[in-house]
Design a protein around this motif. Structure first.
Motif, mmCIF file in Angstrom:
data_model
loop_
_atom_site.group_PDB
_atom_site.id
_atom_site.type_symbol
_atom_site.label_atom_id
_atom_site.label_comp_id
_atom_site.label_asym_id
_atom_site.label_seq_id
_atom_site.Cartn_x
_atom_site.Cartn_y
_atom_site.Cartn_z
ATOM 1 N N PRO A 161 -1.320 -17.633 1.695
ATOM 2 C CA PRO A 161 -0.786 -17.831 0.331
ATOM 3 C C PRO A 161 -1.881 -17.900 -0.726
ATOM 4 C CG PRO A 161 0.267 -19.319 1.894
ATOM 5 C CD PRO A 161 -0.910 -18.721 2.596
ATOM 6 N N ILE A 162 -3.033 -18.475 -0.376
ATOM 7 C CA ILE A 162 -4.141 -18.587 -1.333
ATOM 8 C C ILE A 162 -4.642 -17.214 -1.724
ATOM 9 C CG2 ILE A 162 -6.483 -19.491 -1.670
ATOM 10 C CD1 ILE A 162 -5.812 -21.645 0.411
ATOM 11 N N LEU A 163 -4.687 -16.289 -0.757
ATOM 12 C CA LEU A 163 -5.226 -14.957 -0.994
ATOM 13 C C LEU A 163 -4.149 -13.929 -1.337
ATOM 14 C CD1 LEU A 163 -7.928 -14.942 1.808
ATOM 15 C CD2 LEU A 163 -8.245 -15.344 -0.622
ATOM 16 N N GLY A 164 -2.922 -14.391 -1.504
ATOM 17 C CA GLY A 164 -1.864 -13.498 -1.970
ATOM 18 C C GLY A 164 -1.168 -12.694 -0.900
ATOM 19 N N ALA A 165 -1.377 -13.000 0.364
ATOM 20 C CA ALA A 165 -0.729 -12.282 1.463
ATOM 21 C C ALA A 165 0.617 -12.938 1.753
ATOM 22 C CB ALA A 165 -1.622 -12.277 2.699
ATOM 23 N N THR A 166 1.564 -12.740 0.834
ATOM 24 C CA THR A 166 2.866 -13.388 0.903
ATOM 25 C C THR A 166 3.972 -12.343 0.983
ATOM 26 O OG1 THR A 166 3.114 -13.404 -1.497
ATOM 27 C CG2 THR A 166 1.992 -15.306 -0.492
ATOM 28 N N ALA A 167 5.178 -12.796 1.305
ATOM 29 C CA ALA A 167 6.322 -11.887 1.358
ATOM 30 C C ALA A 167 6.575 -11.261 -0.012
ATOM 31 C CB ALA A 167 7.551 -12.643 1.852
ATOM 32 N N GLU A 168 6.389 -12.038 -1.070
ATOM 33 C CA GLU A 168 6.587 -11.522 -2.432
ATOM 34 C C GLU A 168 5.630 -10.380 -2.735
ATOM 35 O OE1 GLU A 168 6.388 -13.159 -7.074
ATOM 36 O OE2 GLU A 168 5.587 -14.376 -5.425
ATOM 37 N N ASN A 169 4.388 -10.503 -2.276
ATOM 38 C CA ASN A 169 3.345 -9.523 -2.608
ATOM 39 C C ASN A 169 3.222 -8.395 -1.592
ATOM 40 O OD1 ASN A 169 2.703 -11.104 -4.829
ATOM 41 N ND2 ASN A 169 1.078 -12.208 -3.763
ATOM 42 N N LYS A 170 3.828 -8.559 -0.435
ATOM 43 C CA LYS A 170 3.651 -7.603 0.652
ATOM 44 C C LYS A 170 3.996 -6.163 0.255
ATOM 45 C CE LYS A 170 4.806 -7.142 5.611
ATOM 46 N NZ LYS A 170 5.665 -5.949 5.704
ATOM 47 N N PRO A 171 5.101 -5.906 -0.450
ATOM 48 C CA PRO A 171 5.403 -4.508 -0.793
ATOM 49 C C PRO A 171 4.312 -3.848 -1.641
ATOM 50 C CG PRO A 171 7.366 -5.857 -1.012
ATOM 51 C CD PRO A 171 6.229 -6.802 -0.795
ATOM 52 N N LEU A 172 3.751 -4.559 -2.627
ATOM 53 C CA LEU A 172 2.711 -3.951 -3.453
ATOM 54 C C LEU A 172 1.426 -3.749 -2.654
ATOM 55 C CD1 LEU A 172 1.677 -2.868 -6.129
ATOM 56 C CD2 LEU A 172 1.017 -5.198 -6.743
ATOM 57 N N LEU A 173 1.058 -4.709 -1.825
ATOM 58 C CA LEU A 173 -0.160 -4.562 -1.029
ATOM 59 C C LEU A 173 -0.037 -3.379 -0.075
ATOM 60 C CD1 LEU A 173 -1.031 -8.288 -0.225
ATOM 61 C CD2 LEU A 173 -2.016 -6.807 -1.983
ATOM 62 N N GLU A 174 1.116 -3.225 0.558
ATOM 63 C CA GLU A 174 1.315 -2.095 1.477
ATOM 64 C C GLU A 174 1.310 -0.766 0.716
ATOM 65 O OE1 GLU A 174 3.863 -3.968 5.147
ATOM 66 O OE2 GLU A 174 4.960 -3.437 3.326
ATOM 67 N N GLU A 175 1.955 -0.730 -0.438
ATOM 68 C CA GLU A 175 1.973 0.498 -1.225
ATOM 69 C C GLU A 175 0.574 0.843 -1.730
ATOM 70 O OE1 GLU A 175 3.420 3.914 -3.187
ATOM 71 O OE2 GLU A 175 4.194 2.691 -1.539
ATOM 72 N N SER A 176 -0.190 -0.170 -2.112
ATOM 73 C CA SER A 176 -1.550 0.105 -2.590
ATOM 74 C C SER A 176 -2.411 0.674 -1.466
ATOM 75 C CB SER A 176 -2.189 -1.162 -3.168
ATOM 76 O OG SER A 176 -2.516 -2.108 -2.170
ATOM 77 N N TYR A 177 -2.207 0.235 -0.238
ATOM 78 C CA TYR A 177 -2.942 0.794 0.891
ATOM 79 C C TYR A 177 -2.623 2.271 1.065
ATOM 80 C CZ TYR A 177 -4.486 1.488 5.750
ATOM 81 O OH TYR A 177 -5.087 1.969 6.905
ATOM 82 N N ARG A 178 -1.344 2.598 1.017
ATOM 83 C CA ARG A 178 -0.953 3.999 1.172
ATOM 84 C C ARG A 178 -1.510 4.855 0.034
ATOM 85 N NH1 ARG A 178 3.823 1.394 3.185
ATOM 86 N NH2 ARG A 178 4.719 1.310 1.091
ATOM 87 N N ARG A 179 -1.516 4.334 -1.161
ATOM 88 C CA ARG A 179 -2.021 5.101 -2.307
ATOM 89 C C ARG A 179 -3.541 5.235 -2.267
ATOM 90 N NH1 ARG A 179 1.764 5.342 -7.428
ATOM 91 N NH2 ARG A 179 3.777 4.798 -6.485
ATOM 92 N N MET A 180 -4.227 4.238 -1.765
ATOM 93 C CA MET A 180 -5.676 4.360 -1.609
ATOM 94 C C MET A 180 -6.009 5.452 -0.598
ATOM 95 S SD MET A 180 -7.069 0.403 -1.849
ATOM 96 C CE MET A 180 -5.984 -0.224 -0.576
ATOM 97 N N LEU A 181 -5.287 5.472 0.494
ATOM 98 C CA LEU A 181 -5.510 6.522 1.488
ATOM 99 C C LEU A 181 -5.200 7.899 0.910
ATOM 100 C CD1 LEU A 181 -4.007 4.901 4.728
ATOM 101 C CD2 LEU A 181 -6.416 5.107 4.098
#
Length: 344
Positions: A161-181
């Motif tokens: 939670p401190i580093l933002g790895a939460t259920a709320e943030n998970k969709p954006l983090l996963e999408e950002s990974y795909r877009r970086m690739l």
């Protein structure tokens, strides 16, 4: 346990773990630049020797004079002043600034999906905790033991939670990974890097994050499915000591991975830094942004306020001709207002 000493005059000693993206980044830089060094896995004794470093994180670099220093960006720039050969900073000041921006995005954003993937799924938790327990001695338990593995797992999960790895943030983090690739995949290959046919500081920063994600189970499967060339490229950057090459001109750089990553910086990374700064300076408990229709929320961090300030300072330090050369692409990608402090 005795602490290893510098093995021979003139050599550095890099202390880290292969489970750390920042340690891999620093090791690859030293290898490419052919700077003599010894690679040492962190031990409790070495952690005690580096305890004066704040924060006391890996990697830590012991200089030939016996002093210890940390923080990979600072180390990379300091080594540029001490060793002239095989620089990792483009000679063109405009390109050097873009290199700094893309390095910062790797260090401060790409690590977010890495952390999420590592500690979200039990398969990844088990794999990484066993790996880190062998090499990342931060507990009293025996290195590599089941007790240390479990202590590592609990510690990292508690930090999600401190580093933002939460259920709320998970969709954006996963999408950002795909877009970086997607930004990197069409442009990399044998001796093809972000700023030319030689690797830059930005390449090594992205290598550190991507090499870990090319190893951890869940992001590895994603990378191999949608970015197979990036998977191989990231592994190749582990040792580029035999690579020679040239820097490209600005127009060719912008037509490659650097240009596509710059677009992501304008859409995602710089808005995140700006929101973090506004929340921190305003005393807010949370920063909130919406990117690509996906929400992200996190407690603001003082260090990332410093990151934005540093980027702005470096941008302002450019001569007027170099800022003018960059203005069209920075405005097109949405980076200009935040870097120039417009409306701040």
């Amino acid at each position: 346990m005795s602490v290893p000493t510098v093995s021979s005059e003139g050599r550095y000693r890099l202390v880290g773990s292969t489970a750390s993206p920042y340690a891999l980044k620093m090791r690859a830089i030293l290898r490419y630049r052919r700077i003599p060094f010894d690679w040492v896995i962190m031990t409790p004794a070495l952690r005690a020797e580096t305890a004066h470093l704040k924060p006391n994180l890996i990697p830590a670099l012991r200089y030939p004079d016996g002093t210890w220093r940390g923080e990979t960006t600072t180390l990379a720039h300091d080594l540029e002043t001490r060793h002239r050969e095989r620089s990792i900073i483009p000679e063109d000041p405009a390109l050097a600034f873009l290199c700094d921006l893309l390095e910062d995005m790797a260090d401060e954003w790409a690590v977010k999906p890495l952390f999420l993937y590592r500690w979200w799924d039990p398969e990844d938790q088990d794999y990484v905790s066993r790996w880190a327990a062998e090499e990342w001695s931060v507990f009293e338990e025996e290195a590599g033991s089941e007790a240390e593995r479990e202590a590592m797992r609990r510690r990292q999960i508690s930090r999600m939670p401190i580093l933002g790895a939460t259920a709320e943030n998970k969709p954006l983090l996963e999408e950002s990974y795909r877009r970086m690739l997607a930004a990197i995949e069409p442009h990399v290959g044998l001796n093809r890097f972000f700023f030319g046919t030689r690797p830059s500081l930005a390449d090594f920063a992205w290598y550190g994050q991507l090499n870990e994600m090319a190893t951890d189970p869940t992001p590895m499967r994603i990378m191999r499915a949608i970015a197979p060339k990036t998977d191989i490229w990231a592994r190749r950057l582990d040792d580029t000591s035999g690579v020679d090459g040239e820097w490209w001109p600005l127009d060719k750089v912008l037509a490659g991975a650097a240009g596509d990553l710059l677009a992501l910086a304008g859409e995602l990374y710089l808005p995140f830094l700006a929101a973090n700064e506004k929340a921190f300076n305003g005393g807010l408990e949370r920063l909130r942004i919406t990117v690509w229709g996906l929400d992200y929320a996190l407690a603001p961090f003082k260090y990332q306020v410093k990151c934005l300030t540093t980027l702005r300072d470096r941008f302002c330090a450019l001569g007027a001709p170099d800022r003018s050369r960059l203005e069209p692409v920075l405005r097109r990608t949405g980076c200009w207002p935040i870097l120039a402090g417009e409306g701040a």
